[in-house]
Scaffold this motif. Sequence first.
Motif, PDB file in Angstrom:
ATOM      1  N   ARG A 166      26.300   8.170  -6.920  1.00  0.00           N
ATOM      2  CA  ARG A 166      26.153   9.814  -7.482  1.00  0.00           C
ATOM      3  C   ARG A 166      26.541   9.400  -9.103  1.00  0.00           C
ATOM      4  O   ARG A 166      25.895   9.858 -10.216  1.00  0.00           O
ATOM      5  CB  ARG A 166      27.114  10.574  -7.003  1.00  0.00           C
ATOM      6  N   VAL A 167      27.606   8.573  -9.239  1.00  0.00           N
ATOM      7  CA  VAL A 167      27.869   8.163 -10.664  1.00  0.00           C
ATOM      8  C   VAL A 167      26.635   7.558 -11.477  1.00  0.00           C
ATOM      9  O   VAL A 167      26.355   8.070 -12.567  1.00  0.00           O
ATOM     10  CB  VAL A 167      29.164   7.366 -10.919  1.00  0.00           C
ATOM     11  N   ALA A 168      26.150   6.623 -10.673  1.00  0.00           N
ATOM     12  CA  ALA A 168      24.928   5.624 -11.456  1.00  0.00           C
ATOM     13  C   ALA A 168      23.874   6.817 -11.591  1.00  0.00           C
ATOM     14  O   ALA A 168      23.092   6.640 -12.642  1.00  0.00           O
ATOM     15  CB  ALA A 168      24.627   4.680 -10.467  1.00  0.00           C
ATOM     16  N   PHE A 169      23.613   7.735 -10.808  1.00  0.00           N
ATOM     17  CA  PHE A 169      22.444   8.867 -10.890  1.00  0.00           C
ATOM     18  C   PHE A 169      22.940   9.679 -12.482  1.00  0.00           C
ATOM     19  O   PHE A 169      21.871   9.915 -13.049  1.00  0.00           O
ATOM     20  CB  PHE A 169      22.648   9.914  -9.745  1.00  0.00           C
ATOM     21  N   ILE A 170      24.145   9.988 -12.243  1.00  0.00           N
ATOM     22  CA  ILE A 170      24.589  10.885 -13.486  1.00  0.00           C
ATOM     23  C   ILE A 170      24.391  10.116 -14.877  1.00  0.00           C
ATOM     24  O   ILE A 170      23.947  10.667 -15.846  1.00  0.00           O
ATOM     25  CB  ILE A 170      26.136  11.426 -13.166  1.00  0.00           C
TER      26      ILE A 170
ATOM     27  N   MET B   4      21.060   2.320 -15.094  1.00  0.00           N
ATOM     28  CA  MET B   4      21.047   1.389 -14.552  1.00  0.00           C
ATOM     29  C   MET B   4      20.080   0.044 -14.851  1.00  0.00           C
ATOM     30  O   MET B   4      19.038   0.454 -15.519  1.00  0.00           O
ATOM     31  CB  MET B   4      20.596   1.920 -13.190  1.00  0.00           C
ATOM     32  N   THR B   5      20.644  -0.912 -14.840  1.00  0.00           N
ATOM     33  CA  THR B   5      19.405  -2.135 -15.099  1.00  0.00           C
ATOM     34  C   THR B   5      18.586  -1.983 -13.590  1.00  0.00           C
ATOM     35  O   THR B   5      18.786  -1.412 -12.955  1.00  0.00           O
ATOM     36  CB  THR B   5      20.210  -3.491 -15.031  1.00  0.00           C
ATOM     37  N   GLU B   6      17.387  -3.046 -13.955  1.00  0.00           N
ATOM     38  CA  GLU B   6      16.478  -3.085 -12.911  1.00  0.00           C
ATOM     39  C   GLU B   6      16.939  -3.690 -11.707  1.00  0.00           C
ATOM     40  O   GLU B   6      16.640  -3.184 -10.599  1.00  0.00           O
ATOM     41  CB  GLU B   6      15.357  -4.006 -13.571  1.00  0.00           C
ATOM     42  N   VAL B   7      17.842  -4.468 -11.758  1.00  0.00           N
ATOM     43  CA  VAL B   7      18.670  -5.177 -10.602  1.00  0.00           C
ATOM     44  C   VAL B   7      19.669  -3.922  -9.897  1.00  0.00           C
ATOM     45  O   VAL B   7      19.529  -3.826  -8.679  1.00  0.00           O
ATOM     46  CB  VAL B   7      19.563  -6.372 -10.768  1.00  0.00           C
TER      47      VAL B   7
ATOM     48  N   LYS C 248      17.396  -1.320  -8.176  1.00  0.00           N
ATOM     49  CA  LYS C 248      16.764  -1.910  -6.833  1.00  0.00           C
ATOM     50  C   LYS C 248      18.065  -1.765  -5.668  1.00  0.00           C
ATOM     51  O   LYS C 248      17.596  -1.336  -4.767  1.00  0.00           O
ATOM     52  CB  LYS C 248      16.571  -3.152  -7.181  1.00  0.00           C
ATOM     53  N   HIS C 249      19.224  -2.092  -6.127  1.00  0.00           N
ATOM     54  CA  HIS C 249      20.165  -2.107  -4.979  1.00  0.00           C
ATOM     55  C   HIS C 249      20.494  -0.431  -4.722  1.00  0.00           C
ATOM     56  O   HIS C 249      20.819  -0.152  -3.379  1.00  0.00           O
ATOM     57  CB  HIS C 249      21.527  -2.697  -5.419  1.00  0.00           C
ATOM     58  N   TRP C 250      20.552   0.146  -5.761  1.00  0.00           N
ATOM     59  CA  TRP C 250      20.946   1.773  -5.601  1.00  0.00           C
ATOM     60  C   TRP C 250      19.761   2.436  -4.679  1.00  0.00           C
ATOM     61  O   TRP C 250      20.131   3.151  -3.867  1.00  0.00           O
ATOM     62  CB  TRP C 250      20.795   2.183  -7.024  1.00  0.00           C
TER      63      TRP C 250
END
Length: 136
Positions: free
Chosen positions: A36-40, A44-47, A50-52
Amino acid sequence: VCVCVCVWLYVVTLCYLVVFSFVGVCVQKQERINARVAFINDDMTEVERKHWLCLFDEEPQPLSVDERKEWLSSFTGVSLSSDAFFPFRDNIDQATKHGVSFIVQPGGSVQDDGVLAACEEYGIAMSFTALRLFHH
């Protein structure tokens, strides 16, 4: 400080705005929070992305610029506290962008007058506790 607190607040309230369909019980609690933090943060990098994406049954739909703006503007009356002082007015400038209306801090910075003036400009109530818990 404000950024960390705001991200936490956004993570908690985001669940009411976006449906996150995580992959079963395999995704642990901290991983769900980090997703959720990454979404907010939306940086994010491409890598990382991909993990997300592997964490979800279905990719969460990103918020539009207008949806994000409306959601962020819904935060009002937020309280911000610190166990150390706020040394610069830019902390206050940043806090206003996240709905902060009340600040509690120990005080004691040589910049207290400038920080207090910034609070007055924005109509933020600031209280000094005179108790500093952060020592280094």
